[in-house]
Design a protein around this motif. Structure first.
Motif, PDB file in Angstrom:
ATOM      1  N   ARG A 332       0.831  -1.213   0.000  1.00  0.00           N
ATOM      2  CA  ARG A 332       0.000   0.000   0.000  1.00  0.00           C
ATOM      3  C   ARG A 332       0.861   1.257   0.000  1.00  0.00           C
ATOM      4  O   ARG A 332       0.561   2.226  -0.699  1.00  0.00           O
ATOM      5  CB  ARG A 332      -0.921   0.009   1.221  1.00  0.00           C
ATOM      6  CG  ARG A 332      -2.039  -1.012   1.169  1.00  0.00           C
ATOM      7  CD  ARG A 332      -2.971  -0.855   2.339  1.00  0.00           C
ATOM      8  NE  ARG A 332      -3.572   0.479   2.352  1.00  0.00           N
ATOM      9  CZ  ARG A 332      -4.337   0.933   3.335  1.00  0.00           C
ATOM     10  NH1 ARG A 332      -4.581   0.172   4.391  1.00  0.00           N
ATOM     11  NH2 ARG A 332      -4.852   2.138   3.276  1.00  0.00           N
ATOM     12  N   LEU A 333       1.943   1.216   0.783  1.00  0.00           N
ATOM     13  CA  LEU A 333       2.828   2.375   0.832  1.00  0.00           C
ATOM     14  C   LEU A 333       3.500   2.584  -0.513  1.00  0.00           C
ATOM     15  O   LEU A 333       3.647   3.729  -0.975  1.00  0.00           O
ATOM     16  CB  LEU A 333       3.877   2.177   1.924  1.00  0.00           C
ATOM     17  CG  LEU A 333       4.856   3.325   2.144  1.00  0.00           C
ATOM     18  CD1 LEU A 333       4.107   4.593   2.532  1.00  0.00           C
ATOM     19  CD2 LEU A 333       5.879   2.958   3.214  1.00  0.00           C
ATOM     20  N   LYS A 335       2.319   1.699  -3.490  1.00  0.00           N
ATOM     21  CA  LYS A 335       1.314   2.237  -4.406  1.00  0.00           C
ATOM     22  C   LYS A 335       1.038   3.709  -4.128  1.00  0.00           C
ATOM     23  O   LYS A 335       0.887   4.511  -5.060  1.00  0.00           O
ATOM     24  CB  LYS A 335       0.022   1.427  -4.288  1.00  0.00           C
ATOM     25  CG  LYS A 335       0.122   0.016  -4.847  1.00  0.00           C
ATOM     26  CD  LYS A 335      -1.218  -0.701  -4.714  1.00  0.00           C
ATOM     27  CE  LYS A 335      -1.129  -2.117  -5.285  1.00  0.00           C
ATOM     28  NZ  LYS A 335      -2.421  -2.845  -5.151  1.00  0.00           N
ATOM     29  N   ALA A 336       0.984   4.061  -2.864  1.00  0.00           N
ATOM     30  CA  ALA A 336       0.736   5.464  -2.518  1.00  0.00           C
ATOM     31  C   ALA A 336       1.886   6.354  -2.997  1.00  0.00           C
ATOM     32  O   ALA A 336       1.664   7.450  -3.514  1.00  0.00           O
ATOM     33  CB  ALA A 336       0.553   5.598  -1.008  1.00  0.00           C
ATOM     34  N   ARG A 337       3.124   5.856  -2.855  1.00  0.00           N
ATOM     35  CA  ARG A 337       4.271   6.637  -3.325  1.00  0.00           C
ATOM     36  C   ARG A 337       4.265   6.771  -4.838  1.00  0.00           C
ATOM     37  O   ARG A 337       4.568   7.841  -5.376  1.00  0.00           O
ATOM     38  CB  ARG A 337       5.562   5.969  -2.853  1.00  0.00           C
ATOM     39  CG  ARG A 337       5.827   6.139  -1.353  1.00  0.00           C
ATOM     40  CD  ARG A 337       7.062   5.372  -0.935  1.00  0.00           C
ATOM     41  NE  ARG A 337       7.355   5.587   0.486  1.00  0.00           N
ATOM     42  CZ  ARG A 337       8.315   4.944   1.143  1.00  0.00           C
ATOM     43  NH1 ARG A 337       9.075   4.039   0.501  1.00  0.00           N
ATOM     44  NH2 ARG A 337       8.516   5.188   2.427  1.00  0.00           N
ATOM     45  N   LYS A 339       1.668   6.676  -6.778  1.00  0.00           N
ATOM     46  CA  LYS A 339       0.585   7.590  -7.134  1.00  0.00           C
ATOM     47  C   LYS A 339       0.998   9.031  -6.883  1.00  0.00           C
ATOM     48  O   LYS A 339       0.746   9.918  -7.713  1.00  0.00           O
ATOM     49  CB  LYS A 339      -0.661   7.245  -6.320  1.00  0.00           C
ATOM     50  CG  LYS A 339      -1.894   8.034  -6.714  1.00  0.00           C
ATOM     51  CD  LYS A 339      -3.109   7.558  -5.928  1.00  0.00           C
ATOM     52  CE  LYS A 339      -4.349   8.341  -6.333  1.00  0.00           C
ATOM     53  NZ  LYS A 339      -5.544   7.881  -5.569  1.00  0.00           N
ATOM     54  N   ARG A 340       1.666   9.269  -5.738  1.00  0.00           N
ATOM     55  CA  ARG A 340       2.108  10.617  -5.434  1.00  0.00           C
ATOM     56  C   ARG A 340       3.161  11.080  -6.439  1.00  0.00           C
ATOM     57  O   ARG A 340       3.156  12.215  -6.889  1.00  0.00           O
ATOM     58  CB  ARG A 340       2.689  10.671  -4.030  1.00  0.00           C
ATOM     59  CG  ARG A 340       2.948  12.088  -3.558  1.00  0.00           C
ATOM     60  CD  ARG A 340       3.759  12.168  -2.293  1.00  0.00           C
ATOM     61  NE  ARG A 340       3.614  11.026  -1.422  1.00  0.00           N
ATOM     62  CZ  ARG A 340       4.340  10.882  -0.312  1.00  0.00           C
ATOM     63  NH1 ARG A 340       5.212  11.794   0.020  1.00  0.00           N
ATOM     64  NH2 ARG A 340       4.195   9.813   0.437  1.00  0.00           N
TER      65      ARG A 340
END
Length: 444
Positions: A332-333, A335-337, A339-340
């Protein structure tokens, strides 16, 4: 003023970020109020009007002081996020039904004025306001706080503490402190499940609290992880080190059902603002809290020590964020990175495009400005050409003037012969008459 901001009734400006935080807290507090509905109704059923007055006094004190305190500290008042309402209801439900109204008011006031407002609001506080208020009452008024009345009969009012009619009851916590077992009769267990025994007026009905725990698992699973690990640790401690001699499973049942343990596991300990952010951190958070609670129950000076443990865990919460991430959290981290990063690249590309477009427009403007004098020089006539053009224009205007003057002369020319002919005819007629007159005179 930002166009995406909005103004509250008191004239203060809320940004969209603040508005989103308020709405998020509001949703969380609404879930807690739904979970508190069943314990509140049970307390009203068993203890009647005085329970209602305790809840109302606590809630009003919390809401009014939060509003006025926010005004005085120049913080925007946040009664709209419902956190003060939840604090007031929780403090009232943790009190004995025989408590005076001023006790509920003092607990709510300490929770708001000392444990909440100095740190901002429900989203920035460092401690659980409810636990802080109850700890203050436990230190200052332990006899009133831990003296529970016997459950009155149906339709009978509860006897107030300090009155002649007050009848103290026997709580499960006091039975455990005295190593007294519940017994093997099934009726006793049914009374515990239904809340028909002495204790905090909103924490005795085990069935209602288990329903709230199931709701917590559905709506707030991260908070449920803390509650589950806490309760499991307490159950293991009660099983391995029982305080009664009638059986280990009976010890587990009595420990989990007594006092504020189950209520605190559901409503006080899993504060989402103060919880660790990682899974291992949340599990260890609950385990340590359960271990400390069982220690205080066995060796502490107070009948109930879980409220002190909650404040301790609030202070230690940031240390649990240093534990490693799980594989799911790493994904999840990541993917979040990604995306950011993609958003940042998109913003950078848009910024580059705007800057390039601006540079192109500026260059085009400079080129057009530089070509303008050249075009003016090329198209401007010389002095000789200007004189020649003016001469031609003057000649043209003279010709037009002469033409306009000759046209009336031409139109009047035919009228001259006609006038002369008429004059000749008149003179001829006159001469004829004179001749005739001279002839007549000679004949006479």
């Amino acid at each position: 003023m930002r166009q995406d901001a909005f103004t509250a009734d008191d004239g203060q400006i809320f940004t969209p970020e603040v508005k989103a935080d308020i709405k998020s807290t509001q949703r969380s507090m609404l879930d807690l109020l739904i979970m508190l509905a069943a314990p509140t109704l049970i307390s009203l059923y068993y203890y009647g009007a005085h329970a209602f007055y305790l809840i109302l006094t606590s809630v009003l004190t919390a809401v009014v002081l939060e509003y006025l305190g926010g005004k005085m500290l120049h913080n925007f008042p946040t009664p709209r996020d419902l956190s003060a309402v939840v604090t007031g209801v929780c403090i009232a439900l943790c009190l004995p039904a025989s408590a005076p109204l001023w006790l509920a008011s003092i607990g709510a006031a300490f929770a708001i004025l000392v444990a909440k407002l100095p740190f901002g609001n429900a989203r920035t506080t460092l401690f659980s306001p409810t636990a802080a208020g109850l700890c203050f009452l436990a230190v200052c008024f332990p006899k009133i706080l831990f003296c529970y009345p016997a459950v009155p009969g149906v339709g009978e009012p509860v006897s107030l503490y300090g009155t002649a009619a007050f009848t103290p009851g026997v709580s499960l916590a006091s039975m455990l402190s005295n190593s007294t077992a519940l017994g093997n009769h099934s009726t006793n267990y049914l009374m515990v499940l239904l809340g028909d025994f002495a204790g905090p007026m909103g924490a005795t009905c085990i069935i209602a609290l288990l329903g709230a725990l199931c709701y917590l698992a559905i709506r707030r699973f991260k908070a449920f992880e803390v509650s589950a690990s806490f309760l499991l640790t307490c159950a293991i401690g009660a099983f391995l080190f029982p305080r009664i001699l009638s059986g280990r499973f009976q010890s587990v049942f009595m420990e989990l059902s007594s006092g504020l343990l189950l209520f605190a596991a559901i409503f006080l300990l899993p504060n989402e603002i103060l919880l660790p952010k990682r899974f291992y951190g949340r599990i260890l958070y609950g385990v340590v809290a359960g271990f400390c609670t069982m220690l205080l129950r066995r060796f502490g000076a107070f009948e109930e020590g879980v409220i002190f443990v909650i404040l301790l865990m609030n202070v230690l919460a940031p240390t649990f964020n240093h534990l490693p991430l799980t594989g799911f959290e790493r994904k999840r981290l990541s993917k979040a990175r990604q995306k950011r990063r993609a958003l940042e690249e998109e913003k950078a590309h848009e910024q580059w495009f705007k800057e390039s477009e601006t540079e192109i427009n500026e260059e085009a403007l400079e080129e057009s400005t530089a070509e303008l004098p050249k075009a003016t020089e090329e198209t401007a006539p010389t002095l000789e050409e200007q004189i020649l053009n003016s001469t031609v224009l003057e000649e043209k205007e003279a010709k037009e003037t002469a033409a306009s003057q000759t046209e009336p002369t031409k139109n009047a020319a035919p009228a001259v012969p006609e006038a002369s002919q008429k004059a000749e005819a008149v003179s001829k007629a006159v001469s004829d008459e004179e001749t005739e007159a001279e002839g007549g005179a000679q004949n006479g």
